[in-house]
Design a protein around this motif. Structure first.
Motif, PDB file in Angstrom:
ATOM      1  N   ARG A 119      20.967  13.628 -14.140  1.00 46.06           N
ATOM      2  CA  ARG A 119      19.895  13.291 -13.821  1.00 46.06           C
ATOM      3  C   ARG A 119      19.900  11.288 -13.381  1.00 46.06           C
ATOM      4  NH1 ARG A 119      15.775  14.685 -17.384  1.00 46.06           N
ATOM      5  NH2 ARG A 119      16.456  16.643 -16.550  1.00 46.06           N
ATOM      6  N   LEU A 120      19.270  11.431 -12.085  1.00 48.80           N
ATOM      7  CA  LEU A 120      19.250  10.402 -11.610  1.00 48.80           C
ATOM      8  C   LEU A 120      17.417   9.809 -11.724  1.00 48.80           C
ATOM      9  CD1 LEU A 120      19.417   7.047 -10.028  1.00 48.80           C
ATOM     10  CD2 LEU A 120      19.914   8.683  -7.729  1.00 48.80           C
ATOM     11  N   THR A 121      16.413   9.129 -11.598  1.00 52.92           N
ATOM     12  CA  THR A 121      15.474   8.917 -11.643  1.00 52.92           C
ATOM     13  C   THR A 121      15.142   7.428 -11.362  1.00 52.92           C
ATOM     14  OG1 THR A 121      15.030   9.910 -13.742  1.00 52.92           O
ATOM     15  CG2 THR A 121      12.986   8.728 -13.398  1.00 52.92           C
ATOM     16  N   GLY A 122      14.247   6.888 -10.095  1.00 53.23           N
ATOM     17  CA  GLY A 122      13.739   6.022  -9.923  1.00 53.23           C
ATOM     18  C   GLY A 122      12.943   5.533  -9.046  1.00 53.23           C
ATOM     19  N   ARG A 123      12.792   4.610  -8.760  1.00 54.81           N
ATOM     20  CA  ARG A 123      11.227   3.866  -8.424  1.00 54.81           C
ATOM     21  C   ARG A 123      11.309   2.927  -7.899  1.00 54.81           C
ATOM     22  NH1 ARG A 123       5.993   2.843 -12.854  1.00 54.81           N
ATOM     23  NH2 ARG A 123       6.036   4.463 -12.741  1.00 54.81           N
ATOM     24  N   SER A 124      11.073   2.726  -6.387  1.00 51.85           N
ATOM     25  CA  SER A 124      11.186   1.827  -6.241  1.00 51.85           C
ATOM     26  C   SER A 124       9.447   1.452  -5.502  1.00 51.85           C
ATOM     27  CB  SER A 124      11.107   1.952  -4.419  1.00 51.85           C
ATOM     28  OG  SER A 124      12.741   2.719  -4.202  1.00 51.85           O
ATOM     29  N   LEU A 125       9.676  -0.103  -5.561  1.00 57.02           N
ATOM     30  CA  LEU A 125       8.117  -0.931  -5.598  1.00 57.02           C
ATOM     31  C   LEU A 125       7.936  -1.739  -4.247  1.00 57.02           C
ATOM     32  CD1 LEU A 125       4.735  -2.204  -7.286  1.00 57.02           C
ATOM     33  CD2 LEU A 125       6.881  -3.625  -8.392  1.00 57.02           C
ATOM     34  N   TYR A 126       7.324  -1.893  -3.509  1.00 58.80           N
ATOM     35  CA  TYR A 126       6.912  -1.975  -2.395  1.00 58.80           C
ATOM     36  C   TYR A 126       6.383  -3.301  -2.173  1.00 58.80           C
ATOM     37  CZ  TYR A 126       9.392   1.686  -0.356  1.00 58.80           C
ATOM     38  OH  TYR A 126      10.515   2.209  -0.578  1.00 58.80           O
ATOM     39  N   PRO A 127       5.888  -4.256  -1.742  1.00 59.82           N
ATOM     40  CA  PRO A 127       4.554  -5.228  -1.382  1.00 59.82           C
ATOM     41  C   PRO A 127       3.311  -5.455  -1.408  1.00 59.82           C
ATOM     42  CG  PRO A 127       6.803  -6.277  -0.057  1.00 59.82           C
ATOM     43  CD  PRO A 127       6.655  -4.749  -0.194  1.00 59.82           C
ATOM     44  N   SER A 128       3.532  -3.917  -0.748  1.00 62.38           N
ATOM     45  CA  SER A 128       2.053  -3.260  -0.145  1.00 62.38           C
ATOM     46  C   SER A 128       1.828  -1.752  -0.426  1.00 62.38           C
ATOM     47  CB  SER A 128       1.073  -3.647   1.150  1.00 62.38           C
ATOM     48  OG  SER A 128       2.087  -3.284   1.698  1.00 62.38           O
ATOM     49  N   VAL A 129       1.095  -1.329  -0.082  1.00 55.14           N
ATOM     50  CA  VAL A 129       0.704  -0.176   0.551  1.00 55.14           C
ATOM     51  C   VAL A 129       1.114   0.919   1.732  1.00 55.14           C
ATOM     52  CG1 VAL A 129      -0.928   2.738   0.290  1.00 55.14           C
ATOM     53  CG2 VAL A 129      -0.674   1.210  -1.185  1.00 55.14           C
ATOM     54  N   GLU A 130       0.673  -0.536   2.807  1.00 51.85           N
ATOM     55  CA  GLU A 130       0.997  -0.311   3.900  1.00 51.85           C
ATOM     56  C   GLU A 130       2.921  -0.348   4.159  1.00 51.85           C
ATOM     57  OE1 GLU A 130      -3.020  -1.100   3.025  1.00 51.85           O
ATOM     58  OE2 GLU A 130      -1.215  -1.964   2.425  1.00 51.85           O
ATOM     59  N   PHE A 131       3.133  -1.126   3.577  1.00 52.97           N
ATOM     60  CA  PHE A 131       4.503  -0.540   3.541  1.00 52.97           C
ATOM     61  C   PHE A 131       5.102   0.017   3.288  1.00 52.97           C
ATOM     62  CE2 PHE A 131       4.436  -5.394   3.823  1.00 52.97           C
ATOM     63  CZ  PHE A 131       4.939  -5.730   5.414  1.00 52.97           C
ATOM     64  N   ARG A 132       4.979   0.897   1.603  1.00 53.07           N
ATOM     65  CA  ARG A 132       5.158   1.866   1.544  1.00 53.07           C
ATOM     66  C   ARG A 132       4.952   3.031   2.838  1.00 53.07           C
ATOM     67  NH1 ARG A 132       2.359   5.247  -2.206  1.00 53.07           N
ATOM     68  NH2 ARG A 132       1.374   5.610  -0.816  1.00 53.07           N
ATOM     69  N   ASP A 133       3.428   2.734   3.020  1.00 53.01           N
ATOM     70  CA  ASP A 133       3.539   4.292   4.234  1.00 53.01           C
ATOM     71  C   ASP A 133       3.979   3.896   5.647  1.00 53.01           C
ATOM     72  OD1 ASP A 133       1.604   5.338   1.832  1.00 53.01           O
ATOM     73  OD2 ASP A 133       0.574   4.144   3.331  1.00 53.01           O
ATOM     74  N   GLU A 134       4.803   2.737   5.667  1.00 54.55           N
ATOM     75  CA  GLU A 134       5.277   2.934   6.755  1.00 54.55           C
ATOM     76  C   GLU A 134       6.774   3.057   6.672  1.00 54.55           C
ATOM     77  OE1 GLU A 134       6.743  -0.710  10.420  1.00 54.55           O
ATOM     78  OE2 GLU A 134       5.118  -1.290   8.979  1.00 54.55           O
ATOM     79  N   PHE A 135       7.266   2.726   5.387  1.00 54.23           N
ATOM     80  CA  PHE A 135       9.280   3.491   5.521  1.00 54.23           C
ATOM     81  C   PHE A 135       9.097   5.332   5.422  1.00 54.23           C
ATOM     82  CE2 PHE A 135       9.248  -0.935   4.614  1.00 54.23           C
ATOM     83  CZ  PHE A 135      11.494  -1.195   5.037  1.00 54.23           C
ATOM     84  N   LEU A 136       8.184   5.497   4.249  1.00 46.65           N
ATOM     85  CA  LEU A 136       7.873   6.426   4.800  1.00 46.65           C
ATOM     86  C   LEU A 136       7.923   7.655   5.788  1.00 46.65           C
ATOM     87  CD1 LEU A 136       5.518   7.929   1.119  1.00 46.65           C
ATOM     88  CD2 LEU A 136       8.530   8.372   1.694  1.00 46.65           C
ATOM     89  N   SER A 137       6.770   6.656   6.880  1.00 50.99           N
ATOM     90  CA  SER A 137       6.853   7.608   7.681  1.00 50.99           C
ATOM     91  C   SER A 137       8.031   7.148   8.932  1.00 50.99           C
ATOM     92  CB  SER A 137       5.314   6.822   8.860  1.00 50.99           C
ATOM     93  OG  SER A 137       5.152   5.742   8.928  1.00 50.99           O
ATOM     94  N   ASN A 138       8.837   5.966   8.387  1.00 49.92           N
ATOM     95  CA  ASN A 138       9.613   6.348   8.842  1.00 49.92           C
ATOM     96  C   ASN A 138      11.164   7.137   9.355  1.00 49.92           C
ATOM     97  OD1 ASN A 138       8.856   4.281  11.267  1.00 49.92           O
ATOM     98  ND2 ASN A 138       9.296   2.428   9.718  1.00 49.92           N
ATOM     99  N   GLY A 139      10.889   8.167   7.796  1.00 51.82           N
ATOM    100  CA  GLY A 139      12.081   9.195   7.473  1.00 51.82           C
ATOM    101  C   GLY A 139      12.339   9.253   6.425  1.00 51.82           C
ATOM    102  N   MET A 140      11.843   7.877   5.585  1.00 54.10           N
ATOM    103  CA  MET A 140      12.409   7.550   4.200  1.00 54.10           C
ATOM    104  C   MET A 140      13.333   8.825   3.314  1.00 54.10           C
ATOM    105  SD  MET A 140      11.962   4.852   1.584  1.00 54.10           S
ATOM    106  CE  MET A 140      11.035   5.599   0.416  1.00 54.10           C
ATOM    107  N   GLY A 141      12.090   9.722   2.777  1.00 50.18           N
ATOM    108  CA  GLY A 141      12.590  10.399   2.093  1.00 50.18           C
ATOM    109  C   GLY A 141      13.955  11.701   2.996  1.00 50.18           C
TER     110      GLY A 141
END
Length: 162
Positions: A119-141
Protein backbone atom coordinates in the motif's frame (compact mmCIF):
# COMPACT_ATOMS: atom_id res chain seq x y z
CA UNK A 1 -8.41 -1.24 -12.31
CA UNK A 2 -8.84 -3.59 -9.40
CA UNK A 3 -6.95 -1.26 -7.04
CA UNK A 4 -8.32 2.24 -7.50
CA UNK A 5 -6.67 5.40 -6.24
CA UNK A 6 -8.56 6.82 -3.25
CA UNK A 7 -8.04 10.57 -3.05
CA UNK A 8 -9.39 12.90 -0.36
CA UNK A 9 -9.24 16.69 -0.46
CA UNK A 10 -10.70 17.83 2.89
CA UNK A 11 -12.71 21.05 2.50
CA UNK A 12 -10.92 24.08 3.89
CA UNK A 13 -7.58 22.29 4.32
CA UNK A 14 -4.62 22.86 1.97
CA UNK A 15 -3.85 19.18 1.47
CA UNK A 16 -4.75 16.01 -0.31
CA UNK A 17 -4.44 12.54 1.12
CA UNK A 18 -4.45 9.41 -0.95
CA UNK A 19 -3.78 5.72 -0.91
CA UNK A 20 -3.59 2.92 -3.39
CA UNK A 21 -2.83 -0.76 -3.09
CA UNK A 22 -0.63 -2.70 -5.48
CA UNK A 23 -0.48 -6.42 -6.15
CA UNK A 24 3.32 -6.19 -5.98
CA UNK A 25 5.85 -6.17 -3.13
CA UNK A 26 6.70 -2.94 -1.36
CA UNK A 27 10.29 -3.09 -2.65
CA UNK A 28 9.07 -3.00 -6.26
CA UNK A 29 6.70 -0.08 -5.68
CA UNK A 30 9.39 1.87 -3.80
CA UNK A 31 11.96 1.16 -6.53
CA UNK A 32 9.55 2.53 -9.14
CA UNK A 33 9.55 5.83 -7.21
CA UNK A 34 13.32 6.06 -6.82
CA UNK A 35 14.83 4.48 -9.95
CA UNK A 36 14.82 7.13 -12.72
CA UNK A 37 14.44 4.58 -15.52
CA UNK A 38 11.40 2.98 -13.88
CA UNK A 39 9.97 6.34 -12.77
CA UNK A 40 10.11 7.70 -16.31
CA UNK A 41 8.20 4.68 -17.62
CA UNK A 42 5.10 5.20 -15.47
CA UNK A 43 5.08 8.84 -14.36
CA UNK A 44 4.66 10.47 -17.74
CA UNK A 45 1.68 12.38 -19.00
CA UNK A 46 3.11 13.41 -22.37
CA UNK A 47 3.92 11.66 -25.62
CA UNK A 48 7.57 11.15 -24.66
CA UNK A 49 9.20 10.06 -21.38
CA UNK A 50 10.45 12.79 -19.08
CA UNK A 51 14.05 13.95 -19.29
CA UNK A 52 15.93 13.97 -16.00
CA UNK A 53 18.37 16.81 -15.51
CA UNK A 54 18.97 15.61 -11.95
CA UNK A 55 17.63 12.67 -9.92
CA UNK A 56 19.23 11.90 -6.54
CA UNK A 57 16.71 9.90 -4.46
CA UNK A 58 18.59 10.06 -1.15
CA UNK A 59 18.15 12.16 1.98
CA UNK A 60 19.36 15.61 0.98
CA UNK A 61 19.23 14.83 -2.75
CA UNK A 62 17.39 16.79 -5.40
CA UNK A 63 15.60 16.26 -8.69
CA UNK A 64 14.55 18.14 -11.79
CA UNK A 65 12.76 16.61 -14.71
CA UNK A 66 11.23 18.01 -17.87
CA UNK A 67 8.13 16.69 -19.60
CA UNK A 68 7.00 17.69 -23.10
CA UNK A 69 3.26 18.09 -23.51
CA UNK A 70 1.19 17.03 -26.50
CA UNK A 71 1.79 20.52 -27.91
CA UNK A 72 5.58 20.09 -27.67
CA UNK A 73 5.88 22.68 -24.91
CA UNK A 74 8.21 21.57 -22.11
CA UNK A 75 7.19 21.72 -18.45
CA UNK A 76 9.73 21.34 -15.65
CA UNK A 77 9.30 19.98 -12.13
CA UNK A 78 11.86 20.08 -9.35
CA UNK A 79 12.27 19.40 -5.67
CA UNK A 80 14.37 18.13 -2.82
CA UNK A 81 14.36 14.69 -1.22
CA UNK A 82 14.38 15.52 2.50
CA UNK A 83 14.11 11.98 3.86
CA UNK A 84 14.48 8.67 2.02
CA UNK A 85 14.12 5.41 3.95
CA UNK A 86 14.47 2.38 1.70
CA UNK A 87 11.15 0.60 1.10
CA UNK A 88 9.41 2.70 3.79
CA UNK A 89 9.20 6.45 3.35
CA UNK A 90 9.85 9.45 1.11
CA UNK A 91 9.56 13.08 2.19
CA UNK A 92 10.12 15.52 -0.63
CA UNK A 93 9.12 18.85 -2.03
CA UNK A 94 7.54 19.34 -5.45
CA UNK A 95 7.52 22.53 -7.48
CA UNK A 96 6.07 22.92 -10.96
CA UNK A 97 8.26 25.63 -12.45
CA UNK A 98 5.20 27.12 -14.18
CA UNK A 99 3.97 28.09 -10.69
CA UNK A 100 7.09 29.46 -9.00
CA UNK A 101 6.91 29.66 -5.22
CA UNK A 102 4.06 27.13 -5.05
CA UNK A 103 5.91 24.29 -3.38
CA UNK A 104 4.16 21.24 -1.98
CA UNK A 105 5.51 19.04 0.77
CA UNK A 106 4.86 15.41 -0.12
CA UNK A 107 4.88 12.44 2.25
CA UNK A 108 4.80 8.90 0.83
CA UNK A 109 4.64 5.81 3.05
CA UNK A 110 5.15 2.32 1.61
CA UNK A 111 3.65 -0.56 3.58
CA UNK A 112 3.98 -4.27 2.90
CA UNK A 113 0.73 -6.25 2.94
CA UNK A 114 0.13 -10.00 3.17
CA UNK A 115 0.56 -12.01 -0.01
CA UNK A 116 3.38 -9.89 -1.44
CA UNK A 117 1.13 -6.87 -1.88
CA UNK A 118 1.72 -3.28 -0.78
CA UNK A 119 0.00 0.00 0.00
CA UNK A 120 1.18 3.48 -0.89
CA UNK A 121 -0.19 6.21 1.37
CA UNK A 122 0.50 9.84 0.61
CA UNK A 123 -0.17 13.37 1.70
CA UNK A 124 0.58 16.54 -0.24
CA UNK A 125 0.53 19.82 1.67
CA UNK A 126 -0.01 22.97 -0.42
CA UNK A 127 0.67 26.63 0.47
CA UNK A 128 -3.08 27.34 0.35
CA UNK A 129 -6.47 25.74 -0.28
CA UNK A 130 -6.72 27.83 -3.45
CA UNK A 131 -3.55 26.34 -4.94
CA UNK A 132 -4.63 22.84 -3.94
CA UNK A 133 -8.00 23.38 -5.61
CA UNK A 134 -6.37 24.77 -8.75
CA UNK A 135 -4.16 21.68 -9.12
CA UNK A 136 -7.20 19.45 -8.60
CA UNK A 137 -9.28 21.38 -11.14
CA UNK A 138 -6.45 20.97 -13.68
CA UNK A 139 -6.92 17.19 -13.55
CA UNK A 140 -4.29 16.18 -11.01
CA UNK A 141 -6.46 13.34 -9.66
CA UNK A 142 -6.89 11.81 -13.12
CA UNK A 143 -3.16 12.17 -13.84
CA UNK A 144 -2.30 10.43 -10.56
CA UNK A 145 -4.79 7.63 -11.18
CA UNK A 146 -3.56 7.10 -14.74
CA UNK A 147 0.05 7.08 -13.54
CA UNK A 148 -0.61 4.44 -10.90
CA UNK A 149 -2.45 2.33 -13.48
CA UNK A 150 0.66 2.61 -15.68
CA UNK A 151 2.76 1.63 -12.67
CA UNK A 152 0.65 -1.52 -12.27
CA UNK A 153 1.26 -2.39 -15.93
CA UNK A 154 4.99 -1.70 -15.58
CA UNK A 155 5.38 -3.82 -12.44
CA UNK A 156 3.48 -6.62 -14.13
CA UNK A 157 5.96 -6.57 -17.02
CA UNK A 158 9.16 -6.44 -14.93
CA UNK A 159 10.53 -9.87 -13.95
CA UNK A 160 10.40 -10.55 -10.20
CA UNK A 161 13.56 -9.47 -8.42
CA UNK A 162 14.36 -6.75 -11.01
Amino acid sequence: MSNPLVLDAPPGQPLIEYHREFDFPVHSVFAAHTDPDLYARWNSSGPTPPRFDLFEPRSGGAYRWVQAGDDGVEYAMRGVFHTVRQDEFLLQTFEFEGYPDVVTLEYSTFTGLPGGRSRLTGRSLYPSVEFRDEFLSNGMGDVMSDGYDQLDELLGSVPAGS
